[in-house]
Motif scaffolding. Structure first.
Motif, mmCIF file in Angstrom:
data_model
loop_
_atom_site.group_PDB
_atom_site.id
_atom_site.type_symbol
_atom_site.label_atom_id
_atom_site.label_comp_id
_atom_site.label_asym_id
_atom_site.label_seq_id
_atom_site.Cartn_x
_atom_site.Cartn_y
_atom_site.Cartn_z
ATOM 1 N N TYR A 6 0.819 -1.209 0.000
ATOM 2 C CA TYR A 6 0.000 0.000 0.000
ATOM 3 C C TYR A 6 0.856 1.263 0.000
ATOM 4 C CZ TYR A 6 -4.802 -1.696 0.688
ATOM 5 O OH TYR A 6 -6.042 -2.251 0.512
ATOM 6 N N ALA A 7 2.046 1.208 0.570
ATOM 7 C CA ALA A 7 2.827 2.411 0.859
ATOM 8 C C ALA A 7 3.478 2.979 -0.404
ATOM 9 C CB ALA A 7 3.900 2.089 1.896
ATOM 10 N N ASN A 8 3.859 4.260 -0.333
ATOM 11 C CA ASN A 8 4.655 4.860 -1.395
ATOM 12 C C ASN A 8 6.132 4.587 -1.129
ATOM 13 O OD1 ASN A 8 5.879 7.126 0.206
ATOM 14 N ND2 ASN A 8 3.748 7.785 0.353
ATOM 15 N N LYS A 9 6.948 4.741 -2.155
ATOM 16 C CA LYS A 9 8.355 4.347 -2.024
ATOM 17 C C LYS A 9 9.151 5.292 -1.131
ATOM 18 C CE LYS A 9 9.726 6.589 -6.386
ATOM 19 N NZ LYS A 9 10.299 6.353 -7.733
ATOM 20 N N ARG A 10 8.690 6.509 -0.958
ATOM 21 C CA ARG A 10 9.448 7.472 -0.165
ATOM 22 C C ARG A 10 9.340 7.195 1.321
ATOM 23 N NH1 ARG A 10 8.031 12.229 2.153
ATOM 24 N NH2 ARG A 10 5.953 12.082 1.245
ATOM 25 N N THR A 11 8.174 6.759 1.784
ATOM 26 C CA THR A 11 7.957 6.551 3.224
ATOM 27 C C THR A 11 7.568 5.113 3.546
ATOM 28 O OG1 THR A 11 5.640 7.266 3.006
ATOM 29 C CG2 THR A 11 7.273 8.953 3.577
ATOM 30 N N ARG A 12 7.846 4.183 2.642
ATOM 31 C CA ARG A 12 7.435 2.800 2.858
ATOM 32 C C ARG A 12 8.073 2.209 4.115
ATOM 33 N NH1 ARG A 12 8.993 0.835 -1.712
ATOM 34 N NH2 ARG A 12 11.024 0.157 -0.914
ATOM 35 N N GLY A 13 9.339 2.451 4.316
ATOM 36 C CA GLY A 13 10.020 1.915 5.487
ATOM 37 C C GLY A 13 9.405 2.413 6.782
ATOM 38 N N ALA A 14 9.050 3.699 6.817
ATOM 39 C CA ALA A 14 8.445 4.272 8.023
ATOM 40 C C ALA A 14 7.080 3.654 8.291
ATOM 41 C CB ALA A 14 8.326 5.791 7.875
ATOM 42 N N PHE A 15 6.304 3.418 7.238
ATOM 43 C CA PHE A 15 4.978 2.825 7.421
ATOM 44 C C PHE A 15 5.082 1.394 7.951
ATOM 45 C CE2 PHE A 15 2.868 5.692 3.982
ATOM 46 C CZ PHE A 15 2.847 6.726 4.890
ATOM 47 N N ILE A 16 5.985 0.604 7.377
ATOM 48 C CA ILE A 16 6.144 -0.770 7.843
ATOM 49 C C ILE A 16 6.668 -0.781 9.276
ATOM 50 C CG2 ILE A 16 7.234 -2.998 7.395
ATOM 51 C CD1 ILE A 16 7.513 -2.173 4.473
ATOM 52 N N ALA A 17 7.608 0.126 9.573
ATOM 53 C CA ALA A 17 8.141 0.221 10.938
ATOM 54 C C ALA A 17 7.057 0.636 11.921
ATOM 55 C CB ALA A 17 9.300 1.211 10.979
ATOM 56 N N ALA A 18 6.132 1.499 11.469
ATOM 57 C CA ALA A 18 5.036 1.922 12.348
ATOM 58 C C ALA A 18 4.113 0.753 12.676
ATOM 59 C CB ALA A 18 4.248 3.052 11.683
ATOM 60 N N VAL A 19 3.879 -0.130 11.697
ATOM 61 C CA VAL A 19 3.094 -1.332 11.959
ATOM 62 C C VAL A 19 3.796 -2.193 13.006
ATOM 63 C CG1 VAL A 19 2.291 -3.507 10.957
ATOM 64 C CG2 VAL A 19 1.964 -1.373 9.709
ATOM 65 N N PHE A 20 5.086 -2.366 12.820
ATOM 66 C CA PHE A 20 5.844 -3.208 13.744
ATOM 67 C C PHE A 20 5.963 -2.555 15.128
ATOM 68 C CE2 PHE A 20 9.754 -5.356 15.278
ATOM 69 C CZ PHE A 20 9.300 -6.654 15.170
ATOM 70 N N ALA A 21 5.915 -1.229 15.174
ATOM 71 C CA ALA A 21 6.012 -0.528 16.459
ATOM 72 C C ALA A 21 4.862 -0.877 17.388
ATOM 73 C CB ALA A 21 6.048 0.980 16.228
ATOM 74 N N MET A 22 3.765 -1.343 16.830
ATOM 75 C CA MET A 22 2.637 -1.750 17.668
ATOM 76 C C MET A 22 3.013 -2.942 18.551
ATOM 77 S SD MET A 22 0.302 0.422 16.914
ATOM 78 C CE MET A 22 -1.287 -0.239 17.400
ATOM 79 N N GLN A 23 4.070 -3.651 18.185
ATOM 80 C CA GLN A 23 4.555 -4.738 19.036
ATOM 81 C C GLN A 23 5.022 -4.182 20.377
ATOM 82 O OE1 GLN A 23 8.519 -6.760 18.568
ATOM 83 N NE2 GLN A 23 7.255 -8.484 17.907
ATOM 84 N N GLY A 24 5.703 -3.040 20.350
ATOM 85 C CA GLY A 24 6.151 -2.420 21.592
ATOM 86 C C GLY A 24 4.992 -2.002 22.466
ATOM 87 N N LEU A 25 3.948 -1.456 21.835
ATOM 88 C CA LEU A 25 2.764 -1.065 22.611
ATOM 89 C C LEU A 25 2.057 -2.293 23.180
ATOM 90 C CD1 LEU A 25 1.312 1.742 20.299
ATOM 91 C CD2 LEU A 25 2.603 2.008 22.424
ATOM 92 N N GLY A 26 2.056 -3.391 22.412
ATOM 93 C CA GLY A 26 1.454 -4.623 22.923
ATOM 94 C C GLY A 26 2.231 -5.180 24.098
ATOM 95 N N ASN A 27 3.557 -5.097 24.023
ATOM 96 C CA ASN A 27 4.397 -5.536 25.129
ATOM 97 C C ASN A 27 4.144 -4.689 26.373
ATOM 98 O OD1 ASN A 27 6.377 -6.792 26.615
ATOM 99 N ND2 ASN A 27 8.018 -6.437 25.156
ATOM 100 N N LEU A 28 4.039 -3.381 26.171
ATOM 101 C CA LEU A 28 3.745 -2.482 27.284
ATOM 102 C C LEU A 28 2.349 -2.743 27.846
ATOM 103 C CD1 LEU A 28 4.471 -0.032 29.042
ATOM 104 C CD2 LEU A 28 3.574 1.433 27.223
ATOM 105 N N ALA A 29 1.386 -2.999 26.955
ATOM 106 C CA ALA A 29 0.022 -3.269 27.404
ATOM 107 C C ALA A 29 -0.032 -4.529 28.261
ATOM 108 C CB ALA A 29 -0.908 -3.411 26.203
ATOM 109 N N ALA A 30 0.746 -5.543 27.887
ATOM 110 C CA ALA A 30 0.776 -6.775 28.688
ATOM 111 C C ALA A 30 1.249 -6.475 30.101
ATOM 112 C CB ALA A 30 1.684 -7.809 28.032
#
Length: 557
Positions: free
Chosen positions: A193-217
């Protein structure tokens, strides 16, 4: 042949000077023609207009919506996988009447590792299925599995401890199976879905939810243990109240998955899957026009090119030649990273107990011990994990994936040796805070480093028709590393100091294999993989001139 060589050299030089003066213009024309023909016969890239529009599209609301929808899967993943380490001691107190809450070795290994085993199989199976049946269709299946098994894990009722643990492990295996499917699908959907300029940031933002899930636990366990610990019923029935806590913790893992189910089902299939695998350019354009504010132009000329693309399989020699080294690199890097990352997270309480962080567990009540463990995890996540997620989002498209991964593995090695070499030194009460800071820095560079980039890179460097499969293989390699890390800590009986040194060695292996991976920042997915290329035939005129290329120099005697 070399007789009278000076005279021959003089003759050759005179002839060359004569030819140079008389025919240099013709020579350059011939060279230009040959170069032109060579350029024409190179593989030229043909971009589908709908995909090109996605590559250059500005950031829109739907991109952020996709981050949340895909990211909530990772939030649930992290919550489910890491919460079990916080409530394992409660199981030891309730069902095995352990003074310090420790489960028997085989039980502890099963509770900690069974979900990871399911995750490995889920990554392989759903990753492959995502390339065969579509990302969206399989996405809903994994979510349903996660919801059902989260609820069922908390309903593991029986009078006998063995039956409770067996039922819990059964449902956690299938929970891990669903969690595993979410890895390749979430990553692939966001990258496509992402554009080539910010694709890495978008994928990293998805993965960042892992940190929030860890904190939520940690936060959920913290709140529940504090709430039940302060009730009047806890004074008379500590084990009964603790039994409620671990069940509620596991069942709450279904909530974030349920909240995003509707929106996952509303998402259209990714344009890259529809265009390049289903080969329906018209549907791809209409799907994207429905969710993104972009003008899509009809691109019927590209249909022939799409249909003529190579269809080599995963086990073909062509794949081995083009992407074999890359797949080995992504798999090994993810493998050694998860040996380290899951060991540090799942056995955090054991590592900190080794320096006397919690005091004597035998003198604490079950929920008091759980409260202290959850508080420690929350502090480590807030201080070390979460900041790096935001840094990765900010810098991954500026610094590059490979540089960040190399930096992360290197810094983890340095800080891990710093913990292991003087391990007894950290056992002094005055040094506990320093130990926690060093530990947080390891997690910081794990997350602002290979824990993020090993997730990003496999979603970018493989062809569309194999992207989900290869991401699933790489991720499965990582979870195999996590299983090995769990078994090592559980059964090796090696000292914490030696284990930390071993983990430092794993980081060095990651550095070496990272060097085999290509940088993908700022490039279109089709540019990276080379999948949208076509042979360009030279014109007749150019081909005639190109015959000059076969005129070879003749030795002058």
């Amino acid at each position: 042949m070399f007789t009278n060589w000076p005279a021959r050299r003089h003759a050759c030089s005179s002839l060359f000077c004569h030819l140079h003066g008389a025919g240099s213009a013709l020579l350059y024309r011939v060279l230009d023609a040959v170069t032109s023909v060579k350029c024409e016969t190179r593989r030229a890239r043909k971009q589908v207009k709908v995909l090109e529009a996605l590559d250059v599209a500005g950031t829109q609301l739907y991109h952020f919506t996709t981050i949340v929808i895909a990211g909530m899967g990772f939030f649930t993943d992290a919550y489910d996988l890491f919460s079990v380490s916080l409530i394992a001691d409660l199981l030891g107190h309730i069902y095995y009447h352990s003074a310090d809450g420790r489960l028997p070795g085989n039980v502890a290994g099963a509770v900690s590792g069974v979900a990871l085993c399911g995750t490995v199989l889920g990554q392989l199976f759903f990753g492959w299925l995502g390339d065969r049946m579509g990302r969206k269709r399989i996405y809903g299946v994994t979510l349903k599995l996660m919801v059902v098994c989260s609820l069922a894990s908390g309903l593991s009722f029986h009078n006998k401890p063995k039956c409770v643990v067996t039922t819990l492990c059964f449902f956690r295996f299938w929970l891990g199976f669903g969690v595993g499917g979410d890895y390749p699908l979430s990553a692939t959907i966001m990258s496509e879905y992402a554009n080539k300029r910010t694709r890495g940031a978008f994928i990293a933002a998805v993965f960042a939810m892992q940190g929030l899930g860890n904190l939520a636990a940690g936060a959920v366990v913290l709140v529940l243990s504090a709430s039940f610990k302060n009730t009047a019923a806890y004074d008379t029935d500590q084990l009964g109240q603790a039994d409620y806590v671990w069940r509620i913790v596991l069942m709450l893992g279904a909530v974030p998955a349920l909240l995003t189910y509707y929106w996952r089902m509303k998402m259209p299939e990714t344009a890259r899957y529809t265009a390049l695998i289903a080969k329906n350019l018209k549907l791809a354009a209409s799907d994207m026009a429905a969710v993104l504010d972009i003008d899509f132009v009809s691109d019927m000329d590209a249909e022939a090119v799409v249909k003529q693309q190579d269809e080599f399989g995963l086990f073909s020699m062509e794949f081995l030649h083009k992407h074999g080294r890359q797949l080995l690199g992504t798999t090994v890097c993810w493998f050694v990273l998860d040996v380290v990352f899951y060991s540090l997270n799942l056995f955090m309480k054991d590592i900190f107990s080794g320096i006397g962080w919690f005091g004597d567990a035998a003198e604490m009540s079950p929920l008091e011990q759980t409260y202290k463990i959850a508080r420690m995890q929350a502090i480590i996540v807030v201080g070390g994990s979460l900041p790096r997620y935001f840094l990765t989002v900010l810098f991954v498209d500026r610094i590059g994936r490979i540089k960040i991964q190399l930096m992360g593995f290197t810094m983890m090695t340095i800080f891990m040796i710093g913990l292991a070499a003087p391990y007894k030194f950290w056992s002094k009460p005055s040094m506990h805070a320093g130990f926690a800071i060093m530990y947080a820095l390891i997690l910081f560079f794990a997350n602002f480093g290979p824990n993020s980039t090993t997730f990003i890179v496999p979603t970018e460097i493989f062809p569309t028709r194999l992207r989900s499969t290869c991401n699933g293989i790489s991720a499965a390699g990582g979870k195999c590393g996590a299983i090995i890390g769990v078994l090592w800590f559980q059964y090796s009986h090696t000292s914490i100091r030696s284990s930390l040194l071993l983990l430092a060695g794993c980081n060095l292996v990651g550095v070496m294999f990272t060097l085999a991976l290509p940088e993908s920042k700022g490039m279109s997915l089709e540019d990276i993989t080379g999948e949208m290329e076509e042979e360009s035939e030279p014109s007749q005129e150019s081909a005639t001139i190109a015959e000059v290329e076969f005129i070879h120099s003749v030795e002058i005697l």
